[in-house]
Design an enzyme around this catalytic site. Structure first.
Site, mmCIF file in Angstrom:
data_model
loop_
_atom_site.group_PDB
_atom_site.id
_atom_site.type_symbol
_atom_site.label_atom_id
_atom_site.label_comp_id
_atom_site.label_asym_id
_atom_site.label_seq_id
_atom_site.Cartn_x
_atom_site.Cartn_y
_atom_site.Cartn_z
ATOM 1 N N GLY A 1 0.809 -1.212 0.000
ATOM 2 C CA GLY A 1 0.000 0.000 0.000
ATOM 3 C C GLY A 1 0.845 1.266 0.000
ATOM 4 O O GLY A 1 0.525 2.241 -0.695
ATOM 5 N N THR A 2 1.914 1.252 0.757
ATOM 6 C CA THR A 2 2.763 2.440 0.847
ATOM 7 C C THR A 2 3.328 2.808 -0.522
ATOM 8 O O THR A 2 3.286 3.976 -0.930
ATOM 9 C CB THR A 2 3.913 2.197 1.848
ATOM 10 O OG1 THR A 2 3.331 1.907 3.131
ATOM 11 C CG2 THR A 2 4.829 3.399 1.952
ATOM 12 N N ASN B 1 -7.918 4.133 8.274
ATOM 13 C CA ASN B 1 -7.306 3.048 9.036
ATOM 14 C C ASN B 1 -7.409 3.219 10.550
ATOM 15 O O ASN B 1 -7.309 2.261 11.290
ATOM 16 C CB ASN B 1 -5.842 2.884 8.632
ATOM 17 C CG ASN B 1 -5.089 4.195 8.607
ATOM 18 O OD1 ASN B 1 -5.478 5.123 7.890
ATOM 19 N ND2 ASN B 1 -4.040 4.312 9.391
ATOM 20 N N GLN C 1 -7.881 -0.225 3.505
ATOM 21 C CA GLN C 1 -8.759 -0.712 4.577
ATOM 22 C C GLN C 1 -10.131 -1.113 4.053
ATOM 23 O O GLN C 1 -10.890 -1.785 4.746
ATOM 24 C CB GLN C 1 -8.933 0.356 5.668
ATOM 25 C CG GLN C 1 -7.667 0.653 6.455
ATOM 26 C CD GLN C 1 -7.220 -0.496 7.349
ATOM 27 O OE1 GLN C 1 -8.005 -1.338 7.769
ATOM 28 N NE2 GLN C 1 -5.928 -0.542 7.631
ATOM 29 N N SER D 1 -3.630 -3.347 -0.496
ATOM 30 C CA SER D 1 -2.489 -4.087 0.033
ATOM 31 C C SER D 1 -2.896 -5.468 0.512
ATOM 32 O O SER D 1 -3.861 -5.627 1.261
ATOM 33 C CB SER D 1 -1.882 -3.288 1.195
ATOM 34 O OG SER D 1 -0.861 -4.038 1.806
ATOM 35 N N HIS E 1 -1.640 -7.728 2.650
ATOM 36 C CA HIS E 1 -1.592 -8.251 4.030
ATOM 37 C C HIS E 1 -2.734 -7.743 4.901
ATOM 38 O O HIS E 1 -2.895 -8.182 6.034
ATOM 39 C CB HIS E 1 -0.235 -7.975 4.676
ATOM 40 C CG HIS E 1 0.023 -6.555 5.079
ATOM 41 N ND1 HIS E 1 -0.095 -6.126 6.382
ATOM 42 C CD2 HIS E 1 0.398 -5.468 4.370
ATOM 43 C CE1 HIS E 1 0.210 -4.841 6.448
ATOM 44 N NE2 HIS E 1 0.520 -4.411 5.233
ATOM 45 N N THR F 1 12.245 -7.529 -10.479
ATOM 46 C CA THR F 1 11.803 -8.903 -10.691
ATOM 47 C C THR F 1 10.469 -9.157 -10.001
ATOM 48 O O THR F 1 10.278 -8.789 -8.842
ATOM 49 C CB THR F 1 12.880 -9.884 -10.171
ATOM 50 O OG1 THR F 1 14.082 -9.634 -10.908
ATOM 51 C CG2 THR F 1 12.461 -11.334 -10.365
ATOM 52 N N CYS G 1 1.454 3.098 12.615
ATOM 53 C CA CYS G 1 2.429 3.901 11.884
ATOM 54 C C CYS G 1 2.835 5.135 12.662
ATOM 55 O O CYS G 1 3.929 5.633 12.499
ATOM 56 C CB CYS G 1 1.845 4.316 10.550
ATOM 57 S SG CYS G 1 1.092 2.939 9.703
HETATM 58 C C1 PLP Z 1 -1.693 -0.393 5.936
HETATM 59 C C2 PLP Z 1 -2.096 0.778 5.142
HETATM 60 C C3 PLP Z 1 -1.259 1.300 4.141
HETATM 61 C C4 PLP Z 1 0.115 0.759 3.900
HETATM 62 O O1 PLP Z 1 0.105 -0.502 3.300
HETATM 63 P P1 PLP Z 1 1.438 -1.404 3.362
HETATM 64 O O2 PLP Z 1 1.160 -2.525 2.434
HETATM 65 O O3 PLP Z 1 1.550 -1.862 4.782
HETATM 66 O O4 PLP Z 1 2.573 -0.561 2.932
HETATM 67 C C5 PLP Z 1 -1.707 2.369 3.405
HETATM 68 N N1 PLP Z 1 -2.920 2.898 3.613
HETATM 69 C C6 PLP Z 1 -3.758 2.437 4.559
HETATM 70 C C7 PLP Z 1 -5.093 3.055 4.729
HETATM 71 C C8 PLP Z 1 -3.370 1.364 5.361
HETATM 72 O O5 PLP Z 1 -4.198 0.908 6.295
#
Ligand code: PLP
Length: 386
Positions: free
Chosen positions: A71-72, A151, A179, A199, A201, A237, A325
C-alpha cells in the site's frame, strides 16, 4: 487464555489457502517470470492468472493492474507519479487531512519540491467536507486523493460523490482502498476513480505486495526505472509468490465477505455497546453509520492510550493506540486532531480492529480487562478527579 488479536487493521494472518497456493512458487516454479524459457513462462502464467482475477474482482482490465510492494508504494506512486506527470498543467493538489502517512508524507515531500497541497478538513465523524473540497479546487489542481476507508477510525468516505465533483473540472481522483478491500466489494467503474491502491496483508494475503489500479490513459510518472516489468512502469523482478498469494487471499475474502462482515460487525457492535454502557467518560470516534465493520475506536478520557495498550498487552490482548504507523512518536494522531479531538483526548485513544476469528468470549474478556485497567489508570491520573 490464548492471546487475543484485535489489530486486524495493522495486519492479518495469512489465509491457509493463500499459503498453499504460494508454496510451489518458492520451490518448483521458481523461474523469473520475465525469462524466455519454460521456467519463466510457468511463473508468468501464474502472475497473469492472478492479474486477470484481481482485475475482474474490481471491475478493471488486466492492463490496468500494476503490482507493487504494498500500500505504501502504491500510495507514493499514485500521488507523486500523477502529480509530477501533470506538472505542466498545474502544481496544486488536494488530499484529505486524514490520509495514511504514506500519503501525508508524500504530499510533504512534494511540497518541498515546489508543489502546493490543500489538506481537506473533515467533519467530526471523519467524513470529508465536500463544500471544502469544492472551495479548494483551483484551475491548477491536478490531483485529488481521498481514502475509501480510514485506518484509524474506520470512516468510509463518499468517494463516488467526490469523483462527481472532480469530474466537472476533469481532475483525476485517487483512492487508498487498503482498509476498504477487506470490508466491501469495490467496482472501480462504479466508483469512477482514476487510480486506487490496496495491500495484500490487510486481507489475509502475504506482506510486501499490493496493487495500484490505474485507469487506461491516466498520466503517471514511472515508479521505478529498471526492467520492462509492469509494462515498463515499475521495474524489478516480479514477486510471483506474493502476487499468487494475494490473488488467492482476495478470492477467499470475497467469497466469505458477507458471512464474515455480519459476524465481525456483530462482535464489534456488542463490544461498542458494552464499553459505552460500562466505562464512563469515553468517546466513540468515527462515524456510527459509514464505517467498516471491523473498526471500533475509543477515547478513554484522562489517561494515556499507551498505558492502556501496555496493560492490555500484559493481559494477552493486542490493540493499537491510534495507528501503528504513528505510535512510537509523541505526536498525537493527525486523524484524531482532524476530527476535532483535543490533544489530551487524542492521546487517550485506542483502536480495536476485529476479525472473523474473534469470539464473543474474547470480547467479554477484553471489556472486563479494559474496565479494570481504565479504572486503575484513572485513579492514578492527576487529570481525573473523582
Ligand atoms: C496499511 C495501510 C497502508 C500501507 O500498506 P502497506 O502494504 O503496509 O505498505 C496504506 N494505507 C492504509 C489506509 C493502510 O491501512
Amino acid at each position: 487464555m490464548q492471546a487475543i488479536y484485535l489489530d486486524h487493521a495493522a495486519t492479518t494472518k495469512l489465509k491457509p489457502e493463500a499459503l498453499s497456493k504460494m508454496l510451489p512458487y518458492f520451490t518448483e516454479v521458481y523461474g523469473n517470470a520475465n525469462s524466455q524459457h519454460a521456467f519463466g513462462r510457468e511463473a508468468m502464467a501464474a502472475v497473469d492468472e492472478a492479474r486477470d482475477f484481481i482485475a475482474s474482482a474490481i471491475g478493471a482490465k488486466p492492463s490496468e493492474i500494476y503490482f507493487t510492494s504494498g500500500g505504501t508504494e502504491a500510495d507514493n506512486w499514485a500521488l507523486k507519479g500523477m502529480v509530477r506527470a501533470a506538472a505542466k498543467k498545474g502544481k496544486h493538489f488536494i488530499i484529505s487531512a486524514i490520509e495514511h502517512p504514506a500519503m501525508i508524507e508524500s504530499a510533504k515531500a512534494l511540497e518541498k519540491e515546489g508543489y502546493e497541497c490543500t489538506y481537506l478538513p473533515v467533519l467530526s465523524d471523519g467524513t470529508v467536507n465536500l463544500q471544502a473540497l469544492k472551495d479548494s479546487i483551483r484551475p491548477d489542481t491536478t490531483f485529488i486523493g481521498v481514502m475509501l476507508a480510514n485506518n484509524e477510525i474506520g470512516t468510509i468516505q463518499p468517494v463516488a460523490e467526490i469523483v462527481n465533483i472532480a469530474k466537472e473540472y476533469r481532475i483525476p481522483v485517487f483512492t487508498d482502498a487498503v482498509q476498504a478491500v477487506p470490508a466491501m466489494r469495490i467496482d472501480v467503474k462504479q466508483l469512477g476513480v482514476s487510480a486506487m491502491a490496496f495491500s495484500s496483508h490487510k486481507f489475509g494475503g502475504p506482506k510486501g505486495v499490493g496493487v495500484l489500479y490505474l485507469k487506461t490513459g491516466t498520466p503517471i510518472a514511472k515508479m521505478m526505472t529498471g526492467g520492462h516489468q509492469e509494462r515498463t512502469q515499475r521495474g524489478g523482478t516480479t514477486n510471483v509468490t506474493g502476487i499468487v498469494g494475494m490473488a488467492e487471499a482476495l478470492r477467499i475474502t470475497l467469497q466469505e465477505m458477507d458471512a464474515n462482515n455480519a459476524k465481525i460487525a456483530s462482535l464489534r457492535d456488542y463490544f461498542v455497546a458494552r464499553v459505552k454502557a460500562e466505562i464512563p467518560e469515553v468517546i466513540y470516534n468515527g462515524s456510527e453509520k459509514n464505517r467498516v465493520p471491523s473498526n471500533a475506536n475509543f477515547t478513554f478520557r484522562y489517561i494515556e492510550g499507551e498505558s492502556i495498550l501496555f496493560r492490555l498487552d500484559l493481559a494477552g490482548i493486542a490493540v493499537s493506540s491510534g495507528s501503528a504507523c504513528s505510535s512510537g512518536s509523541l505526536e498525537p494522531s493527525h486523524v484524531l486532531l482532524a476530527i476535532g479531538l483535543r490533544e489530551g483526548d487524542a492521546h487517550g485513544t485506542i483502536r480495536f480492529s476485529f476479525g472473523a476469528e474473534n469470539t464473543k468470549e474474547e470480547v467479554d474478556y477484553v471489556v472486563d480487562t479494559l474496565k479494570q485497567n481504565v479504572q486503575m489508570l484513572r485513579e492514578m491520573s492527576p487529570l481525573y478527579h473523582k
